[in-house]
Design a protein around this motif. Structure first.
Motif, PDB file in Angstrom:
ATOM      1  N   HIS A  95       0.980  -1.229   0.018  1.00  0.00           N
ATOM      2  CA  HIS A  95       0.026  -0.078  -0.229  1.00  0.00           C
ATOM      3  C   HIS A  95       0.893   1.216  -0.080  1.00  0.00           C
ATOM      4  O   HIS A  95       0.313   2.110  -0.805  1.00  0.00           O
ATOM      5  N   LEU A  96       1.754   1.236   0.664  1.00  0.00           N
ATOM      6  CA  LEU A  96       2.729   2.493   0.678  1.00  0.00           C
ATOM      7  C   LEU A  96       3.408   2.811  -0.561  1.00  0.00           C
ATOM      8  O   LEU A  96       3.765   3.674  -0.903  1.00  0.00           O
ATOM      9  N   GLU A  97       3.833   1.424  -1.191  1.00  0.00           N
ATOM     10  CA  GLU A  97       4.593   1.547  -2.582  1.00  0.00           C
ATOM     11  C   GLU A  97       3.350   2.128  -3.590  1.00  0.00           C
ATOM     12  O   GLU A  97       3.737   3.143  -4.261  1.00  0.00           O
ATOM     13  N   SER A  98       2.463   1.926  -3.382  1.00  0.00           N
ATOM     14  CA  SER A  98       1.297   2.606  -4.356  1.00  0.00           C
ATOM     15  C   SER A  98       1.015   4.124  -3.956  1.00  0.00           C
ATOM     16  O   SER A  98       0.924   4.978  -5.010  1.00  0.00           O
ATOM     17  N   ALA A  99       1.034   4.350  -2.818  1.00  0.00           N
ATOM     18  CA  ALA A  99       0.974   5.754  -2.229  1.00  0.00           C
ATOM     19  C   ALA A  99       2.287   6.455  -2.711  1.00  0.00           C
ATOM     20  O   ALA A  99       1.986   7.699  -3.166  1.00  0.00           O
ATOM     21  N   ILE A 100       3.254   5.968  -2.648  1.00  0.00           N
ATOM     22  CA  ILE A 100       4.491   7.015  -3.045  1.00  0.00           C
ATOM     23  C   ILE A 100       4.684   6.844  -4.733  1.00  0.00           C
ATOM     24  O   ILE A 100       4.917   8.012  -5.178  1.00  0.00           O
ATOM     25  N   ALA A 101       4.048   5.884  -5.492  1.00  0.00           N
ATOM     26  CA  ALA A 101       4.052   6.053  -6.866  1.00  0.00           C
ATOM     27  C   ALA A 101       2.803   7.204  -7.157  1.00  0.00           C
ATOM     28  O   ALA A 101       3.321   8.006  -8.133  1.00  0.00           O
ATOM     29  N   THR A 102       1.840   7.329  -6.406  1.00  0.00           N
ATOM     30  CA  THR A 102       0.976   8.288  -6.668  1.00  0.00           C
ATOM     31  C   THR A 102       1.529   9.703  -6.305  1.00  0.00           C
ATOM     32  O   THR A 102       1.420  10.727  -7.253  1.00  0.00           O
ATOM     33  N   ALA A 103       2.288   9.640  -5.126  1.00  0.00           N
ATOM     34  CA  ALA A 103       2.723  11.152  -4.795  1.00  0.00           C
ATOM     35  C   ALA A 103       3.779  11.405  -5.748  1.00  0.00           C
ATOM     36  O   ALA A 103       4.169  12.498  -5.847  1.00  0.00           O
ATOM     37  N   LYS A 104       4.503  10.514  -6.297  1.00  0.00           N
ATOM     38  CA  LYS A 104       5.620  10.704  -7.365  1.00  0.00           C
ATOM     39  C   LYS A 104       5.021  11.556  -8.605  1.00  0.00           C
ATOM     40  O   LYS A 104       5.499  12.340  -9.255  1.00  0.00           O
ATOM     41  N   GLN A 105       3.801  10.691  -8.961  1.00  0.00           N
ATOM     42  CA  GLN A 105       2.926  11.464 -10.151  1.00  0.00           C
ATOM     43  C   GLN A 105       2.597  12.927  -9.918  1.00  0.00           C
ATOM     44  O   GLN A 105       2.476  13.615 -10.763  1.00  0.00           O
ATOM     45  N   LEU A 106       2.207  13.073  -8.601  1.00  0.00           N
ATOM     46  CA  LEU A 106       1.980  14.568  -8.124  1.00  0.00           C
ATOM     47  C   LEU A 106       3.097  15.482  -8.025  1.00  0.00           C
ATOM     48  O   LEU A 106       2.890  16.617  -7.654  1.00  0.00           O
ATOM     49  N   GLU A 107       4.357  14.802  -8.191  1.00  0.00           N
ATOM     50  CA  GLU A 107       5.855  15.667  -7.806  1.00  0.00           C
ATOM     51  C   GLU A 107       5.636  16.118  -6.242  1.00  0.00           C
ATOM     52  O   GLU A 107       6.068  17.163  -6.089  1.00  0.00           O
ATOM     53  N   MET A 108       5.064  15.496  -5.507  1.00  0.00           N
ATOM     54  CA  MET A 108       4.946  15.647  -3.833  1.00  0.00           C
ATOM     55  C   MET A 108       6.133  15.357  -3.264  1.00  0.00           C
ATOM     56  O   MET A 108       6.965  14.652  -3.451  1.00  0.00           O
ATOM     57  N   GLU A 110       8.841  14.633  -0.169  1.00  0.00           N
ATOM     58  CA  GLU A 110       8.681  13.413   0.626  1.00  0.00           C
ATOM     59  C   GLU A 110       8.199  14.010   2.196  1.00  0.00           C
ATOM     60  O   GLU A 110       7.423  13.297   2.537  1.00  0.00           O
ATOM     61  N   ASP A 111       8.618  15.202   2.493  1.00  0.00           N
ATOM     62  CA  ASP A 111       8.063  15.971   3.783  1.00  0.00           C
ATOM     63  C   ASP A 111       6.531  15.785   3.925  1.00  0.00           C
ATOM     64  O   ASP A 111       6.031  15.351   5.021  1.00  0.00           O
ATOM     65  N   GLU A 112       5.868  16.216   2.682  1.00  0.00           N
ATOM     66  CA  GLU A 112       4.476  16.621   2.429  1.00  0.00           C
ATOM     67  C   GLU A 112       3.702  15.009   2.710  1.00  0.00           C
ATOM     68  O   GLU A 112       2.850  14.722   3.541  1.00  0.00           O
ATOM     69  N   LEU A 113       4.377  13.961   1.966  1.00  0.00           N
ATOM     70  CA  LEU A 113       3.893  12.548   2.131  1.00  0.00           C
ATOM     71  C   LEU A 113       4.076  12.032   3.580  1.00  0.00           C
ATOM     72  O   LEU A 113       3.050  11.274   4.196  1.00  0.00           O
ATOM     73  N   ILE A 114       5.250  12.344   4.187  1.00  0.00           N
ATOM     74  CA  ILE A 114       5.263  11.928   5.228  1.00  0.00           C
ATOM     75  C   ILE A 114       4.302  12.386   6.429  1.00  0.00           C
ATOM     76  O   ILE A 114       3.719  11.951   7.453  1.00  0.00           O
ATOM     77  N   MET A 115       4.111  13.935   6.227  1.00  0.00           N
ATOM     78  CA  MET A 115       3.329  14.466   7.323  1.00  0.00           C
ATOM     79  C   MET A 115       1.638  14.078   6.888  1.00  0.00           C
ATOM     80  O   MET A 115       1.014  13.719   8.068  1.00  0.00           O
ATOM     81  N   ILE A 116       1.402  13.475   5.978  1.00  0.00           N
ATOM     82  CA  ILE A 116       0.154  12.941   5.652  1.00  0.00           C
ATOM     83  C   ILE A 116       0.074  11.580   6.500  1.00  0.00           C
ATOM     84  O   ILE A 116      -1.062  11.337   7.026  1.00  0.00           O
ATOM     85  N   LEU A 117       1.126  10.731   6.256  1.00  0.00           N
ATOM     86  CA  LEU A 117       1.192   9.445   7.095  1.00  0.00           C
ATOM     87  C   LEU A 117       1.092   9.771   8.544  1.00  0.00           C
ATOM     88  O   LEU A 117       0.326   9.193   9.229  1.00  0.00           O
ATOM     89  N   LYS A 118       1.905  10.870   9.183  1.00  0.00           N
ATOM     90  CA  LYS A 118       1.680  11.107  10.536  1.00  0.00           C
ATOM     91  C   LYS A 118       0.243  11.468  10.872  1.00  0.00           C
ATOM     92  O   LYS A 118      -0.232  11.194  11.836  1.00  0.00           O
ATOM     93  N   ASN A 119      -0.299  12.352   9.970  1.00  0.00           N
ATOM     94  CA  ASN A 119      -1.667  12.797  10.575  1.00  0.00           C
ATOM     95  C   ASN A 119      -2.684  11.563  10.421  1.00  0.00           C
ATOM     96  O   ASN A 119      -3.485  11.435  11.259  1.00  0.00           O
ATOM     97  N   LEU A 120      -2.596  10.722   9.557  1.00  0.00           N
ATOM     98  CA  LEU A 120      -3.449   9.514   9.422  1.00  0.00           C
ATOM     99  C   LEU A 120      -3.151   8.735  10.541  1.00  0.00           C
ATOM    100  O   LEU A 120      -4.193   8.163  11.203  1.00  0.00           O
ATOM    101  N   MET A 121      -1.917   8.350  11.121  1.00  0.00           N
ATOM    102  CA  MET A 121      -1.502   7.719  12.177  1.00  0.00           C
ATOM    103  C   MET A 121      -2.257   8.335  13.572  1.00  0.00           C
ATOM    104  O   MET A 121      -2.692   7.314  14.419  1.00  0.00           O
ATOM    105  N   LYS A 122      -2.179   9.530  13.590  1.00  0.00           N
ATOM    106  CA  LYS A 122      -2.711  10.320  14.733  1.00  0.00           C
ATOM    107  C   LYS A 122      -4.209  10.265  14.726  1.00  0.00           C
ATOM    108  O   LYS A 122      -4.873  10.253  15.974  1.00  0.00           O
ATOM    109  N   SER A 123      -4.798  10.521  13.660  1.00  0.00           N
ATOM    110  CA  SER A 123      -6.305  10.443  13.577  1.00  0.00           C
ATOM    111  C   SER A 123      -6.955   8.932  13.927  1.00  0.00           C
ATOM    112  O   SER A 123      -8.001   8.927  14.432  1.00  0.00           O
ATOM    113  N   ASP A 124      -6.103   7.894  14.219  1.00  0.00           N
ATOM    114  CA  ASP A 124      -6.722   6.902  14.503  1.00  0.00           C
ATOM    115  C   ASP A 124      -6.460   6.522  16.340  1.00  0.00           C
ATOM    116  O   ASP A 124      -7.153   5.699  16.764  1.00  0.00           O
TER     117      ASP A 124
END
Length: 125
Positions: A95-108, A110-124
């Motif tokens: 799942h992370l590989e898929s998310a990374i591939a999508t982020a690369k397509q958006l030229e996102m 790395e820090d932004e992607l990590i922030m999304i992951l951290k926010n998702l982890m906190k929301s649970d």
């Protein structure tokens, strides 16, 4: 336990059974300690060979998803089992590989992607 065999699938029947049982264990619909149907009973229900169900159960046992206990049959293993944990880790990586591939397509970045992951982890929490 619900198993659906597809003649259209590229997977052999034993692999379809194995993967469906594995998925039901991983998603929690089959809880630890649950007794699976006997090999003969499952073969009869699905209208397939006992050899096919035996192969599926043997694979699941080798992968650590089920255990065969004399007199009780096959039961679902505990989720803290190392092999099952490895399957969860594999799923997370996919799942992370898929998310990374999508982020690369958006030229996102790395820090932004990590922030999304951290926010998702906190929301649970």
């Amino acid at each position: 336990m619900r198993i659906v065999i597809s003649n259209q699938s590229e997977l052999p029947i034993y692999a379809q059974i194995r993967e469906q049982i594995k998925e039901q264990i991983l998603n929690g619909s089959m809880e630890e300690g649950m007794v699976l149907p006997s090999i003969r009973q499952l073969a009869k229900e699905l209208g397939i060979s006992v050899i096919t169900t035996t192969r599926a159960y043997n694979d699941l046992e080798q992968e650590g998803f089920i255990a065969s206990i004399q007199g009780r049959g096959s039961i679902v293993q505990k989720k803290d089992n190392n092999m099952i944990r490895e399957q969860y880790m594999k799923r997370i990586e996919e799942h992370l590989e898929s998310a990374i591939a999508t982020a690369k397509q958006l030229e996102m970045e790395e820090d932004e992607l990590i922030m999304i992951l951290k926010n998702l982890m906190k929301s649970d929490e």
